[in-house]
Design a protein around this motif. Structure first.
Motif, short mmCIF file in Angstrom:
data_model
loop_
_atom_site.label_atom_id
_atom_site.label_comp_id
_atom_site.label_asym_id
_atom_site.label_seq_id
_atom_site.Cartn_x
_atom_site.Cartn_y
_atom_site.Cartn_z
N CYS B 20 0.61 -1.29 -0.04
CA CYS B 20 0.06 -0.09 0.10
C CYS B 20 0.86 1.33 0.02
O CYS B 20 0.51 2.40 -0.70
CB CYS B 20 -0.98 0.10 1.26
N LEU B 50 -5.20 5.02 1.56
CA LEU B 50 -4.31 4.19 1.17
C LEU B 50 -2.90 4.06 2.17
O LEU B 50 -2.68 3.21 2.47
CB LEU B 50 -3.96 4.39 -0.37
N GLY B 54 -4.05 1.40 4.67
CA GLY B 54 -3.41 0.41 3.95
C GLY B 54 -2.04 0.37 4.55
O GLY B 54 -1.40 -0.70 5.15
N MET B 90 -8.07 -5.42 4.54
CA MET B 90 -7.84 -5.30 3.21
C MET B 90 -9.13 -4.97 2.13
O MET B 90 -9.19 -4.33 1.32
CB MET B 90 -7.06 -6.46 2.64
N VAL B 91 -10.17 -5.92 2.55
CA VAL B 91 -11.47 -5.85 1.95
C VAL B 91 -12.17 -4.20 2.31
O VAL B 91 -12.60 -3.62 1.40
CB VAL B 91 -12.42 -6.85 2.32
N LEU B 93 -10.72 -1.44 3.16
CA LEU B 93 -10.09 -0.54 2.50
C LEU B 93 -10.28 -0.51 1.03
O LEU B 93 -10.43 0.77 0.38
CB LEU B 93 -8.52 -0.82 2.65
N GLY B 94 -10.32 -1.54 0.08
CA GLY B 94 -10.67 -1.87 -1.07
C GLY B 94 -12.01 -1.13 -1.50
O GLY B 94 -12.14 -0.27 -2.36
N LEU B 95 -12.95 -1.36 -0.54
CA LEU B 95 -14.40 -1.06 -0.77
C LEU B 95 -14.22 0.63 -0.51
O LEU B 95 -14.92 1.45 -1.31
CB LEU B 95 -15.25 -1.45 0.37
N LEU B 97 -11.59 2.68 -0.94
CA LEU B 97 -10.95 3.35 -2.13
C LEU B 97 -11.91 3.34 -3.27
O LEU B 97 -11.89 4.55 -4.16
CB LEU B 97 -9.77 2.37 -2.53
N THR B 98 -12.65 2.26 -3.39
CA THR B 98 -13.64 2.12 -4.70
C THR B 98 -14.60 3.49 -4.46
O THR B 98 -14.90 4.06 -5.41
CB THR B 98 -14.36 0.90 -4.68
N THR B 113 -20.71 1.81 -1.10
CA THR B 113 -19.40 1.24 -1.03
C THR B 113 -18.53 1.85 0.20
O THR B 113 -17.89 1.22 0.86
CB THR B 113 -18.36 1.53 -2.34
N GLY B 117 -17.73 0.00 3.35
CA GLY B 117 -16.13 -0.05 3.48
C GLY B 117 -15.91 0.31 4.97
O GLY B 117 -15.21 -0.29 5.63
#
Lengths: 98, 452
Positions: B20, B50, B54, B90-91, B93-95, B97-98, B113, B117
């Motif tokens: 990250c 991030l 992250g 991780m999931v 953070l992904g959401l 960022l999306t 999201t 998230g």
């Protein structure tokens, strides 16, 4: 049965053997660092060792006590080996041999 | 047997965290997000989260799993949560960022999201807090470093809850008046709770133990250290007060400035403590991790000075954002990289050579790293960080991007050094692989043995 002179001699041999174990972080022998508080050998050749680590909760403590146990047991004539980990007194840097 | 064990998943946390960090710096160097766009723009928020969640969040979470047991001399409670927490972080953070990229029109905008998230991240932090606080609770009365960790945990609750509340109006799923007011005012307090409250307080507490341990300095419970804790707690109390009023539209600027001033005094006293620990050390040669920590502490103090200068001066230049940059990259990241340099080697040593200690010749921890080469990377990193901060103050975006590129190069080189340590590549050939020793996995656990 070991007489007191033989017990003393064996204690020295165990101490010499333990001095080959290094503290992984400092790189000096654990005997030289003052981490071995006591080595006692009875007439049957059973060894009792009291030791510590440089900090309470050291992640290497289990490995160090195992190393001390197997190293002491490798000295010819040694019977059972008991290793006790203590933090009383706490180790402090002045305990190192200069 | 009193003591701590090897945390099974910590190396995986570190690998994800470093990924990250590299990704965040690639984005910044390529001109994505702050300072190319305003700091409150969704692009900037994506990069900020991030780095904050992250990189720093995963780094701190992984470190806590390894070092809380060291602080309290007890094994970690419920260690089986380590992997789920990593995956949830991780999931989540992904959401998140999306969601930010959706708001920036880079991805399709799915309004759910961001709150989802935030919820997943809150669940992840709840799992982390469960492991850490249960371990601490079983070890009462707590030593001073562990009390800092406990205070950091309280701040983590605040940052997770405030983050979730910010996500709701930002995503547009609610137009609740209180939450909209909260969105407009609470972001700086949310950042303070995370970067100062959770991470800095935790880092200070853990460093009291680790610096004394690595420098062979007597561990004392100093009055100054307790003062640092009380001042940090006071600063956090003020920020929490400000954040509660933020929803009513009351500006949190004054509370942030006051908390920052108190935090600055705490940082100065902490600097004194580090000086005492260093002066009383028995181990005369300071290794790279200690030198990097000292540089990071200097940057912590410098960033608070910059913050205060921005509050007190009428200069027509922006000092607050450069101060935040120096805080994140000079203090938290500099400290993190410095500690990783030691922790990766130390954990690798424990994993590989601990079981054969006393039965075969083994290297020292120091023999797993290349200190001379790494010191050049640290020098480059800290130099580029200072230069990037100066470029931000001077509003020189091109210079700033070149400096972030230099930071990125230094970090990639350090990641290479960490990988070399994991692969035992620097250990002298004759003692590299005694009987019974196998190469460790790069960042996954070996799935053998009794480590957690």
């Amino acid at each position: 049965m070991l007489d007191p002179f033989e017990q003393q001699e064996m204690t020295d041999r165990v101490r010499r053997q333990l001095s080959t174990i290094i503290d992984p972080e400092i790189g000096r022998g654990i005997v030289e660092m003052g981490l071995i508080y006591l080595i006692e050998i009875n007439a049957e050749g059973d060894v009792s060792i009291i030791m510590t680590t440089t900090t309470k909760g050291c992640p290497a403590a289990g490995f160090l006590t195992d190393a001390v146990r197997s190293s002491a047991a490798s000295v010819p004539g040694v019977g059972n080996v008991e290793v006790t980990l203590t933090y009383e007194p706490m180790w402090h840097p002045e305990m190192m041999q200069s | 047997m009193p003591g701590a064990t090897l945390s099974r998943w910590t190396m995986s946390y570190f690998a994800a965290a470093l990924s990250c960090l590299v990704a965040g710096l690639i984005l910044t160097a390529s001109g994505f997000g702050y300072p190319s766009t305003a700091i409150e723009d969704p692009e900037s928020l994506a990069v900020i989260h991030l780095i904050a969640i992250g990189w720093l969040g995963l780094l701190f979470a992984g470190s806590l799993l390894q070092f809380v047991p060291v602080l309290v001399s007890r094994p970690l409670e419920t260690p089986c949560l380590s992997l789920p927490v990593l995956l949830l972080m991780m999931v989540g953070l992904g959401l998140l960022l999306t969601g930010f990229l959706g708001l920036a029109d880079i991805l399709p905008l799915w309004s759910w999201t961001l709150p989802l998230g935030g919820s997943v991240l809150t669940l992840a932090f709840a799992g982390l807090l469960w492991m850490v606080t249960k371990t601490l609770a079983a070890a009462r009365p707590l030593p001073l470093p562990a009390k800092f960790v406990a205070l950091g945990c309280a701040a983590l609750v605040g940052v997770a809850v405030s983050g979730l509340l910010l996500a709701l109006p930002l995503s547009g799923v609610t137009a609740n008046r209180y939450l909209v007011g909260f969105l407009l005012e609470a972001a700086p307090s949310h950042a303070y709770l995370g970067l100062v409250g959770w991470m800095t307080v935790t880092a200070i507490g853990v460093s009291y133990r680790l610096l004394a341990m690595f420098l062979l300095s007597p561990e004392r419970s100093r009055m100054t250290s307790r003062a640092v804790g009380w001042l940090m707690a006071a600063g956090l109390g003020i920020v929490v007060g400000g954040i509660l009023l933020a929803g009513s539209g009351i500006s949190s600027t004054a509370t942030i400035y006051l908390a920052t001033a108190i935090g600055g005094v705490a940082a100065l006293i902490y600097g004194l403590d580090v000086h005492f620990i260093f002066r009383e050390r028995k181990r005369k040669s300071a290794e790279m991790n200690v030198l990097a920590s000292l540089a990071a502490v200097a940057m912590l103090i410098a960033s608070f000075v910059l913050f205060e200068a921005s509050a007190l001066s009428d200069l027509p230049i922006d000092l607050a954002r450069p101060a935040a940059y120096l805080f994140v990259f000079g203090w938290l990241t500099g400290l993190g990289l410095g500690q990783l340099y030691k922790i990766v080697a130390f954990m690798t040593w424990l994993e590989c050579y601990g079981p054969v200690l006393g039965r075969a010749p083994v290297p020292r921890v120091q023999e797993l790293v290349n200190e001379r080469r790494s010191s050049a990377w640290f020098l480059l990193y800290f130099g580029a960080t200072v230069a990037a901060t100066v470029a931000l103050i001077a509003a020189a975006p091109t210079v700033f991007r070149w400096m972030t590129l230099a930071q990125l190069a230094a970090i990639c080189a350090l990641v290479f050094e960490f990988a070399q340590a994991r692969r035992l590549a620097i250990v002298p050939q004759e003692i590299r692989l005694p009987d019974g020793v196998r190469h460790p996995q790069l960042f996954l656990p070996s799935f053998k043995g009794s480590s957690q």
